[in-house]
Scaffold this motif. Structure first.
Motif, mmCIF file in Angstrom:
data_model
loop_
_atom_site.group_PDB
_atom_site.id
_atom_site.type_symbol
_atom_site.label_atom_id
_atom_site.label_comp_id
_atom_site.label_asym_id
_atom_site.label_seq_id
_atom_site.Cartn_x
_atom_site.Cartn_y
_atom_site.Cartn_z
ATOM 1 N N ILE A 104 -11.731 1.826 -11.672
ATOM 2 C CA ILE A 104 -11.015 0.634 -11.191
ATOM 3 C C ILE A 104 -11.808 0.129 -9.989
ATOM 4 N N ALA A 105 -11.896 -1.191 -9.852
ATOM 5 C CA ALA A 105 -12.683 -1.727 -8.738
ATOM 6 C C ALA A 105 -11.852 -2.672 -7.883
ATOM 7 N N ALA A 106 -12.283 -2.804 -6.632
ATOM 8 C CA ALA A 106 -11.705 -3.791 -5.719
ATOM 9 C C ALA A 106 -12.844 -4.333 -4.872
ATOM 10 N N SER A 107 -12.679 -5.537 -4.348
ATOM 11 C CA SER A 107 -13.716 -6.142 -3.508
ATOM 12 C C SER A 107 -13.247 -6.212 -2.057
ATOM 13 N N ALA A 108 -14.193 -5.993 -1.148
ATOM 14 C CA ALA A 108 -13.873 -6.096 0.279
ATOM 15 C C ALA A 108 -15.044 -6.748 1.008
ATOM 16 N N PRO A 109 -15.120 -8.048 1.020
ATOM 17 C CA PRO A 109 -14.284 -8.991 0.265
ATOM 18 C C PRO A 109 -15.015 -9.470 -0.982
ATOM 19 N N SER A 110 -14.330 -10.351 -1.746
ATOM 20 C CA SER A 110 -14.961 -10.986 -2.900
ATOM 21 C C SER A 110 -16.048 -11.944 -2.407
ATOM 22 N N TYR A 111 -17.089 -12.108 -3.233
ATOM 23 C CA TYR A 111 -18.158 -13.015 -2.812
ATOM 24 C C TYR A 111 -17.702 -14.470 -2.820
ATOM 25 N N ALA A 112 -17.071 -14.914 -3.901
ATOM 26 C CA ALA A 112 -16.827 -16.340 -4.072
ATOM 27 C C ALA A 112 -15.942 -16.920 -2.969
ATOM 28 N N HIS A 113 -14.878 -16.200 -2.616
ATOM 29 C CA HIS A 113 -13.918 -16.771 -1.676
ATOM 30 C C HIS A 113 -13.715 -15.938 -0.412
ATOM 31 N N GLY A 114 -14.366 -14.782 -0.335
ATOM 32 C CA GLY A 114 -14.229 -13.974 0.872
ATOM 33 C C GLY A 114 -12.853 -13.350 1.046
ATOM 34 N N VAL A 115 -12.230 -12.955 -0.073
ATOM 35 C CA VAL A 115 -10.877 -12.380 0.002
ATOM 36 C C VAL A 115 -10.945 -10.852 -0.142
ATOM 37 N N VAL A 116 -10.282 -10.141 0.776
ATOM 38 C CA VAL A 116 -10.232 -8.674 0.696
ATOM 39 C C VAL A 116 -9.059 -8.285 -0.205
ATOM 40 N N ASP A 117 -9.350 -7.510 -1.232
ATOM 41 C CA ASP A 117 -8.306 -7.072 -2.164
ATOM 42 C C ASP A 117 -7.408 -6.002 -1.526
ATOM 43 N N PRO A 118 -6.200 -5.826 -2.061
ATOM 44 C CA PRO A 118 -5.295 -4.774 -1.534
ATOM 45 C C PRO A 118 -5.777 -3.386 -1.980
ATOM 46 N N VAL A 119 -6.761 -2.873 -1.258
ATOM 47 C CA VAL A 119 -7.422 -1.629 -1.663
ATOM 48 C C VAL A 119 -6.448 -0.454 -1.657
ATOM 49 N N THR A 120 -5.553 -0.404 -0.658
ATOM 50 C CA THR A 120 -4.622 0.730 -0.553
ATOM 51 C C THR A 120 -3.816 0.890 -1.838
ATOM 52 N N ASP A 121 -3.243 -0.208 -2.323
ATOM 53 C CA ASP A 121 -2.397 -0.135 -3.520
ATOM 54 C C ASP A 121 -3.222 0.111 -4.782
ATOM 55 N N ILE A 122 -4.401 -0.509 -4.851
ATOM 56 C CA ILE A 122 -5.238 -0.332 -6.045
ATOM 57 C C ILE A 122 -5.738 1.117 -6.124
ATOM 58 N N ALA A 123 -6.181 1.644 -4.973
ATOM 59 C CA ALA A 123 -6.699 3.019 -4.964
ATOM 60 C C ALA A 123 -5.582 4.016 -5.266
ATOM 61 N N ALA A 124 -4.360 3.727 -4.785
ATOM 62 C CA ALA A 124 -3.226 4.623 -5.072
ATOM 63 C C ALA A 124 -2.944 4.634 -6.572
ATOM 64 N N ALA A 125 -2.968 3.435 -7.184
ATOM 65 C CA ALA A 125 -2.731 3.349 -8.631
ATOM 66 C C ALA A 125 -3.811 4.116 -9.391
ATOM 67 N N ALA A 126 -5.048 4.026 -8.913
ATOM 68 C CA ALA A 126 -6.153 4.732 -9.564
ATOM 69 C C ALA A 126 -5.952 6.243 -9.445
ATOM 70 N N ALA A 127 -5.638 6.703 -8.226
ATOM 71 C CA ALA A 127 -5.493 8.143 -7.989
ATOM 72 C C ALA A 127 -4.368 8.722 -8.840
ATOM 73 N N GLU A 128 -3.262 7.968 -8.919
ATOM 74 C CA GLU A 128 -2.118 8.414 -9.709
ATOM 75 C C GLU A 128 -2.505 8.648 -11.161
ATOM 76 N N ARG A 129 -3.448 7.862 -11.638
ATOM 77 C CA ARG A 129 -3.862 7.953 -13.049
ATOM 78 C C ARG A 129 -5.136 8.774 -13.235
ATOM 79 N N GLY A 130 -5.633 9.352 -12.155
ATOM 80 C CA GLY A 130 -6.835 10.178 -12.257
ATOM 81 C C GLY A 130 -8.093 9.381 -12.561
#
Ligand SMILES: *Cc1c(COP(=O)(O)O)cnc(C)c1O
Length: 484
Positions: A173-199
């Motif tokens: 699973i990936a997230a951007s910090a930040p995205s190139y096009a618009h400079g938006v930082v993704d909610p890494v905490t929630d995305i990484a938690a979802a990833a960890a929960e699913r291994g």
């Protein structure tokens, strides 16, 4: 034309004069008026230093770190600096230097894929705003890309949608910090938690802003957590040739621990030559960019990066308010870090014509084509050197806006519109595309500064596959050996 194999060798001073003359054709890499491709610190002594450092190590070969301990030491120094800045205090973080963000992402995907050999048809879940290099990595490595819709207002990844995109075959699973096009930082905490929960592994693509976000945070800018301090983040990439202001050719890929990194390596002994052990895509690689990066980073220092971030933040604030003050222009998202990205709400104010009008006045922005529900935009990656010139921008913008309104959008012949919007990409033959390029005045390798509006307006109407096809053919037309 440059003859790279003359009958007789040419004297050094003449060659350097020729190369300097060629460089005159380029967009300005320094001076803060080019808002993509280059990152200029504006520091006066940095170039001379990095040039010398690059020259010292340009013949050193990263193929074998035991043969060239200088390279091992400098590479480890860069990784260790990156781990201090972005490791979140996790002592086990390890990493490698790569040639750039694309290579870092390819290797993060490779490590994830090879850690799950039982998955026959691996997939990765990436926000639709994730960098195109994920798609390239997937294409090279046989990993299918699940492109996940983002929040339509904030353009940040939607953690629930990311979680829902995970299948038993998802290896990353990936997230951007930040995205190139618009400079938006993704909610890494929630995305990484979802990833960890699913291994599943979670890669944070901090290629773009990884070296500036921590400093902006120190200056009081709200930056959500995105590094290894976030549980579940397994790898992170940061490009030193972006906001670390190093010359091109250096990125760092970090893993939370050595076990996670191991499948990144390629080792091979089934041939009669040396046993090949590579951490990256290339085998032979120059020590030049690595030595130059160490030089730049030691010269700038932690306090220097803080000052550069401060200068950048000032410039962003001015540019963003200049844009917002223009009737008809609107920031696509608030300028939260180092990107200013705006669109037009007024059909009489065509963004592609505006980008040309700015370019012909010496300010080189990056047009972005409309994509899905996202409007066309003008992107500006802002670096520290912009601060020195930023007060000149508002009057230039006003002039360019007036000229753009006066000119109106580019008129496009109906048959061209039909060609790009309706033809299946495979009907666009090389001959047809060559003719189109000719008609648009793009043949011959002349600089296209200030006359891209017609091309962008056409591409804006084309589906993604057609955009790819047209531009691949076009670049292939440019990349031809010069006639002798
Ligand atoms: C620049 C960038 C990349 C790709 O890096 P290259 O150095 O151009 O290969 C990847 N991700 C993000 C977010 C970037 O900005």
């Amino acid at each position: 034309m440059i003859n790279a194999l003359p009958d007789h060798g040419v004297p050094a001073d003449r060659i350097l004069a020729e190369l300097s003359a060629l460089r005159e054709l380029d967009l300005p890499t320094h001076g803060g008026t080019l808002f993509s491709y280059v990152y200029d610190s504006g520091l006066p002594d940095l170039d001379a230093l990095t040039r010398s450092a690059h020259a010292l190590s340009s013949h050193v070969n990263g193929l074998d770190p035991t043969a060239f301990p200088s390279l091992l030491a400098t590479e480890n120094a860069l990784v260790s600096a990156a781990a201090r800045l972005l490791g979140g205090g996790v002592p086990t973080v390890v990493g490698n230097v790569t040639s750039g963000g694309t290579e870092s992402l390819i290797l993060a995907v490779k490590a994830a894929r090879d850690s799950r050999p039982e998955v026959a048809q691996p997939r990765m879940a990436v926000p639709m705003t994730g960098h195109a290099a994920f798609a390239k990595a997937g294409h090279y490595l046989g990993v299918a890309l699940d492109s996940v819709p983002v929040d339509p207002q904030t353009l940040a990844a939607d953690a629930d949608a990311m979680a829902a995109a995970v299948t038993p075959d998802t290896i990353l699973i990936a997230a951007s910090a930040p995205s190139y096009a618009h400079g938006v930082v993704d909610p890494v905490t929630d995305i990484a938690a979802a990833a960890a929960e699913r291994g599943v592994r979670c890669h944070v693509d901090a290629c773009f802003g990884g070296w500036v976000l921590p400093y902006l945070r120190r200056l009081g800018v709200p930056v959500p957590p995105f590094d290894f301090s976030v549980p579940g983040v397994t790898s992170l990439s940061v490009d030193l040739h972006k906001y670390a202001y190093c010359p091109k050719g250096v990125s760092v890929l970090l893993h939370r621990d050595d076990r996670l990194r191991l499948p990144q390596y390629f080792g091979y002994a089934d041939w009669p030559g040396y046993t090949m052990v590579n951490s990256g895509v290339a085998s032979t690689r120059s020590g030049g960019p690595i030595a130059a990066a160490v030089a730049a980073m030691r010269h700038i220092g932690d306090d220097g990066y803080l000052r550069l971030a401060e200068r950048t933040r000032e410039a962003v604030a001015v540019l963003a308010s200049d844009v917002a003050a223009v009737e008809g222009l609107r920031l696509i998202v608030p300028a939260g870090n180092t990107v200013v990205c705006f669109t037009s709400d007024d059909p009489g104010l065509d963004l592609f014509v505006l980008a040309d009008a700015l370019a012909s006045r010496g300010w080189h922005t990056q047009p972005q084509l409309p994509f899905g529900a996202m409007p066309a935009g003008v992107h500006m990656t802002v670096t520290a050197a912009v601060a020195d010139r930023v007060d000149e921008f508002a009057p230039v913008l006003a002039e360019a806006v007036a000229a753009t309104r006066e000119a109106g959008p580019v008129p496009l012949p109906d048959e061209l519109k039909a060609l790009v919007s309706q033809s299946p990409p495979e009907h666009l033959t090389p001959e047809l595309i060559a003719e189109l390029a000719d008609r648009l005045g793009l043949g011959g390798g002349e600089p296209v500064t200030g006359r891209m509006a017609v091309v962008n307006s056409l591409l804006a109407m084309a589906p993604a596959r057609t955009r790819e096809r047209l531009l691949v053919e076009f670049v292939s037309l440019l990349q031809r050996p010069a006639p002798a």
